[in-house]
Design a protein around this motif. Sequence first.
Motif: not given
Length: 342
Positions: A147-156, A263-272
Amino acid sequence: MKAVVLQRVGDPSQLIHQEVPTPAVTPGHVLVRVHACGVGYRDVIDRRGDVPMIRTPIIPGHEFAGEVVAVGAGVARWVVGDRVLNLYTASCGHCEHCLGGDERRCRAGGEAFGLTADGGYAEYALAHERALERLLPEIPYDVAATLYSATGVGFNNTAHAARVEPGERVLVTGASGGVGSAALQTAKLLGAEVWAVTSSPAKADGLRALGADHVVVNGAGDFHKQVLAETGGQGVDAAIDCVGTPTLNGCLRSLRPYGRVVVVGNVDARRFELNLGYILVRGLSIIGSDNVTRAALRQVMALVRDGRIEPLIHARLPLAEAAEAHRLLEARGASGRVVLIP
């Protein structure tokens, strides 16, 4: 107690299931018996060492739920037997930000679970009294651990950062993950038409079952071509990007003029690399993740209790299989959260 300890950053073999001392209760803190702990891709990023401030050895796990079994001196918020879930960090409770209702901006925030303080991959976790939130009695512990960093992050981030409105077109990347599936459901709940992006054809039917109006199966990052074709070249009003570097360009090119991407997540540490001219000419907005406020966490708990949002749990694994949970996530084999049960 039994715990999984990350000995040093590296591959999943560095996650060792072992016996460690049960934490001693200290002033201002409570001891939580962990009933469930979520495993998200952020755990993978931390384990690999992509976040430089991680200390090792450490017990990972930044999203857990359980019951209070011991209370330290000076604790006023909790008693033994309370059902709780954790926030990522504690807060002071006295500064202007805490008093103003946004504890995340507290400059005196405490240590972060699984990063600088031991987290929930264990039978017990020590938490500051302000690093916890009360768990509604109708919600089981395995669901609470999302509920915190999955469901809550998506909702918020969908409801409050993107401010999605009825009738808008919304794109969600990483839509089969714990965060993405919650963002998808939230956008539908708010009355949007939703495009869900996944790299796996096997996950398409599940996304439609969650409410996606359109599913884009694309692992190359050029999904904007299909989105623009399906919108008559107009694009979407908002995008919730749960993947980051591999998908952000596709999100930006899927937007209508004056559209917005969170931008909620970043699975890749490379620069964009960002094409500023494209952003300027089309008047686009790029918004950083709003994470989860305590108020938003309470909102999402009520929605889950009432059956209006359904957290997606791919598997429930014993604590000893934490390394396997990480391998599953890295292989993109999970739809939703993996939950460890001590």
